[in-house]
Design a protein around this motif. Structure first.
Motif, PDB file in Angstrom:
ATOM      1  N   ILE A  44      15.325  58.374  12.977  1.00 56.16           N
ATOM      2  CA  ILE A  44      15.978  59.669  13.595  1.00 56.16           C
ATOM      3  C   ILE A  44      14.945  60.420  14.666  1.00 56.16           C
ATOM      4  O   ILE A  44      15.550  60.838  15.574  1.00 56.16           O
ATOM      5  CB  ILE A  44      16.428  60.320  12.523  1.00 56.16           C
ATOM      6  N   MET A  59      16.977  58.095  17.246  1.00 59.23           N
ATOM      7  CA  MET A  59      18.453  58.665  17.347  1.00 59.23           C
ATOM      8  C   MET A  59      18.216  60.046  18.219  1.00 59.23           C
ATOM      9  O   MET A  59      19.161  60.438  18.742  1.00 59.23           O
ATOM     10  CB  MET A  59      18.936  59.109  15.798  1.00 59.23           C
ATOM     11  N   ALA A  60      16.887  60.668  18.280  1.00 57.18           N
ATOM     12  CA  ALA A  60      17.078  62.000  19.182  1.00 57.18           C
ATOM     13  C   ALA A  60      17.120  61.353  20.665  1.00 57.18           C
ATOM     14  O   ALA A  60      17.480  62.001  21.569  1.00 57.18           O
ATOM     15  CB  ALA A  60      15.600  62.533  18.954  1.00 57.18           C
ATOM     16  N   GLU A 105      20.952  60.820   7.593  1.00 56.56           N
ATOM     17  CA  GLU A 105      21.434  59.841   8.440  1.00 56.56           C
ATOM     18  C   GLU A 105      22.920  60.305   8.790  1.00 56.56           C
ATOM     19  O   GLU A 105      23.390  60.294   9.969  1.00 56.56           O
ATOM     20  CB  GLU A 105      21.531  58.516   7.741  1.00 56.56           C
ATOM     21  N   GLN A 107      24.081  63.484   8.566  1.00 53.81           N
ATOM     22  CA  GLN A 107      23.859  64.545   9.606  1.00 53.81           C
ATOM     23  C   GLN A 107      23.466  64.194  10.967  1.00 53.81           C
ATOM     24  O   GLN A 107      23.922  64.548  11.966  1.00 53.81           O
ATOM     25  CB  GLN A 107      22.649  65.551   9.152  1.00 53.81           C
ATOM     26  N   ALA A 108      22.743  63.223  11.114  1.00 53.11           N
ATOM     27  CA  ALA A 108      22.433  62.508  12.322  1.00 53.11           C
ATOM     28  C   ALA A 108      23.657  61.894  13.261  1.00 53.11           C
ATOM     29  O   ALA A 108      23.839  62.265  14.504  1.00 53.11           O
ATOM     30  CB  ALA A 108      21.294  61.442  12.358  1.00 53.11           C
ATOM     31  N   TYR A 109      24.476  61.089  12.584  1.00 56.71           N
ATOM     32  CA  TYR A 109      25.494  60.755  13.241  1.00 56.71           C
ATOM     33  C   TYR A 109      26.636  61.718  13.655  1.00 56.71           C
ATOM     34  O   TYR A 109      27.093  61.682  14.449  1.00 56.71           O
ATOM     35  CB  TYR A 109      26.192  59.569  12.385  1.00 56.71           C
ATOM     36  N   PHE A 321      19.382  68.325  19.370  1.00 53.45           N
ATOM     37  CA  PHE A 321      19.459  67.444  18.347  1.00 53.45           C
ATOM     38  C   PHE A 321      18.396  67.847  17.565  1.00 53.45           C
ATOM     39  O   PHE A 321      18.203  67.775  16.234  1.00 53.45           O
ATOM     40  CB  PHE A 321      19.611  65.925  18.854  1.00 53.45           C
ATOM     41  N   THR A 322      17.114  67.709  17.964  1.00 52.77           N
ATOM     42  CA  THR A 322      15.748  67.700  17.359  1.00 52.77           C
ATOM     43  C   THR A 322      15.616  69.117  16.607  1.00 52.77           C
ATOM     44  O   THR A 322      15.386  69.345  15.573  1.00 52.77           O
ATOM     45  CB  THR A 322      14.504  67.863  18.383  1.00 52.77           C
ATOM     46  N   LEU A 325      17.927  69.449  13.553  1.00 53.81           N
ATOM     47  CA  LEU A 325      17.199  68.917  12.286  1.00 53.81           C
ATOM     48  C   LEU A 325      15.808  69.211  12.029  1.00 53.81           C
ATOM     49  O   LEU A 325      15.118  68.554  11.206  1.00 53.81           O
ATOM     50  CB  LEU A 325      17.295  67.366  12.500  1.00 53.81           C
TER      51      LEU A 325
END
Length: 583
Positions: A44, A59-60, A105, A107-109, A321-322, A325
């Motif tokens: 992530i 993912m970032a 995961e 949250q990332a998606y 994104f970063t 999170l």
């Protein structure tokens, strides 16, 4: 009464407007893009909290790539082919130590605006509690159209339809049927995995006739892999190709699982040309499928599709994104820094291809304690750097054992254990013949710096005393002298043997080939699978030892060597002893 009539009339007007707008959108040319990833394995964040290095993919970085795509067009749909819940320290912390927060995961998606995710084998093996939390926190469905209790699709959603400017794009999720054999039966419970072809025939009909899908995309967690069913295969099978050659109706198939990024054009069951595409693993690459639908001459045009693989390694992590999170990143760093106490002696994997090492003693000790194992089989996955005595933290456990493998207790005959060791030895050792001047011990790749096979597939055993004679040919090299306690070793006896879940089910496992045991038979041989992975046991033991005021000591539980000693010594003098074993 008049008010009700007004409301009904207003509602009818809205419906008419929606229908007209929808029809209007289907005139002329409609362009849209699908962006896909696969096998993200929890990568992530841009920085690996274990060693502090920047990752090639994350993912970032996917977020940055998607931002560029969406700045250029509103018609971008992001999907993923599965395997998200294992493979990184952030994913590991999330499934073992952070149930009180939303699934990381998921949250990332959600931040990436994901519309569909296929179910991967690594998403399944974490267990019901973990993957149920993953499902609950996702804004999109996790698809598995060939799973069910009584038929395909009665447990998880089989498909998701996304409408883009009036174009209905259906994503059908399918997972390799071999999870029925590679996931231990006590984790699979009563779920049945049906052939992908059977499920695809059922759902493609539904998607065409009932859902009125304009584009059908297969979202597969199944690739080019060694099948493990009722028989033992001798070569990998191309499951995506087999699927489209058997079942007509797909417009595009995106797949993962084998980690090999590729794009290829194949003929489907009707002889029509079709794209098969794999985005690759670890967010280092992504797939883009540009789709054009021309409604100017037909109400149901055939989609025109162009597919490419995009390199993400040069992208910078997306700032939004970063920042979204950032609190989770802080938690991961604090977790990696967590003290586990004091290590009393070094953990060293140096030279593990030709001698006993403390790193392997350490790993074997946990497997030998799993339901009173008589034999342990494991490979060394630690980097050859030494972890010295002194304070140790959780990140050190990831350096010693970076993978999330469970321990599987299985019944193996003595002859099967010996055959496994024979096959492992044959992958790494030449047959040395001093009289002919053949004195190169290790099988080395052309560059002369690495073994021909990845070093972290080399297997050693504990619970037995054995020798590997490097002057003997394959089949006569391994001599098992006795059990560890000196009692006789019996090739006809069944032994409680602990192996890793990777050795049981991994894509490069030699277990089926060496033993000639089918996947179905292997499932019947299972005693029990550890609920937690090996690293969880390592962390727990170290923490408990520290609480009692003691230092962590490794001990010694392996007893094997290469023979004859003089030949081995002369051979190693000619080999590149300081070769890079892992890269």
């Amino acid at each position: 009464m008049n008010l009700n009539r007004l409301r009904i009339g207003h509602l009818a007007g809205i419906i008419v407007c929606i229908v007209l707008a929808s029809c209007g959108q289907r005139h002329g040319v409609v362009n849209l893009s699908i962006v896909a990833t696969s096998d993200t394995h929890g990568q992530i964040f841009d920085i690996d909290a274990v060693n502090g290095s920047h990752r090639k993919g994350s993912m970032a970085k996917v977020a940055s790539f998607l931002a560029d795509k969406r700045n250029a067009s509103d018609n971008v749909v992001y999907v993923d082919c599965g395997d998200a819940l294992q493979g990184s320290i952030e994913a590991y912390r999330d499934v073992t130590a952070e149930f009180f927060k939303p699934c990381l995961e998921s949250q990332a998606y959600n931040l990436l605006g994901c519309k569909a995710v296929a179910m991967g084998n690594h998403d399944l093996i974490v267990g019901t509690n973990c993957y149920s939390r993953y499902f609950d926190d996702l804004d999109c469905p996790v698809l598995w159209g060939n799973l069910g209790f009584t038929g395909p699709g009665d447990y998880m959603p089989p498909y998701n339809v996304v409408t883009v400017n009036g174009v209905r794009v259906a994503f059908l999720g399918l997972t390799t049927p071999d999870v029925a054999y590679t996931i231990p039966s006590d984790i699979m419970i009563e779920l049945n995995v049906y052939p992908m072809e059977q499920a695809a025939r059922k759902w493609i009909s539904v998607l065409r006739e009932q859902e009125k899908a304009d584009v059908i995309v297969g979202l597969l967690h199944a690739g080019i892999e060694m099948p493990m069913g009722d028989t033992v295969a001798s070569h990998p099978e191309d499951l995506p190709l087999k699927l489209v050659q058997s079942v007509p109706g797909f417009d595009l198939v995106i797949y993962g699982h084998d980690h090999q990024a590729c794009v290829r054009r194949v003929a489907d069951a009707n002889g029509d040309s079709l794209w098969l595409a794999n985005p690759g693993a670890y967010c280092r690459t992504a797939l883009t499928a540009d789709i054009t639908m021309d409604f100017s001459e037909s109400k149901n045009p055939k989609p025109s599709i162009c597919v490419s693989i995009e390199d993400l390694t040069s992208y910078k992590p997306d700032k939004e994104f970063t920042e979204s999170l950032s609190d989770r990143w802080d938690d991961v760093c604090a977790y990696a820094d967590s003290s586990l106490g004091v290590l009393g002696e070094p953990i060293d994997a140096g030279g593990f291809l030709w001698r006993e090492t403390s790193a392997l003693d350490y790993l074997h000790s946990f497997q030998m304690n799993h339901i009173a194992a008589e034999i342990s089989l494991i490979s060394c996955v630690q980097d050859t750097a030494v972890i010295g005595p002194g304070p140790i933290a959780i990140r050190d456990m990831f350096r010693i054992y970076p993978f999330d493998n469970n321990m599987v207790s299985i019944m193996l005959k003595g002859s099967e254990v010996r055959n496994i060791l024979e096959y492992s030895a044959d992958r790494y050792y030449n047959t040395c013949n001093p009289s002919h001047g053949d004195m190169r011990l290790l099988k080395i790749a052309d560059a002369g710096t690495v073994p021909t096979d990845p070093a972290n597939r080399f297997l050693t055993a504990a619970g037995i005393k054995y020798e590997v004679d490097v002057t003997k040919p394959f089949g006569r090299r391994v001599m098992i002298r006795s059990m560890a306690d000196g009692t006789p070793f019996d090739e006809e006896k069944f032994y409680r043997t602990t192996i890793t879940s990777f050795l049981f089910s991994g894509t490069e496992s030699i277990l089926p080939v060496a033993t000639r045991i089918s996947g179905k038979e292997l499932q019947r041989r299972i005693n029990v699978t550890s609920h937690n992975d090996i690293r969880y046991s390592m962390i727990t033991q170290a923490a408990l030892t520290n609480e009692s005021g003691g230092e962590l000591h490794i001990g010694h539980c392996t007893d094997w060597k290469l023979v004859p000693a003089d030949v081995v010594s002369r051979c190693l003098a000619q080999d590149t002893v300081m070769m890079n074993l892992f890269n």
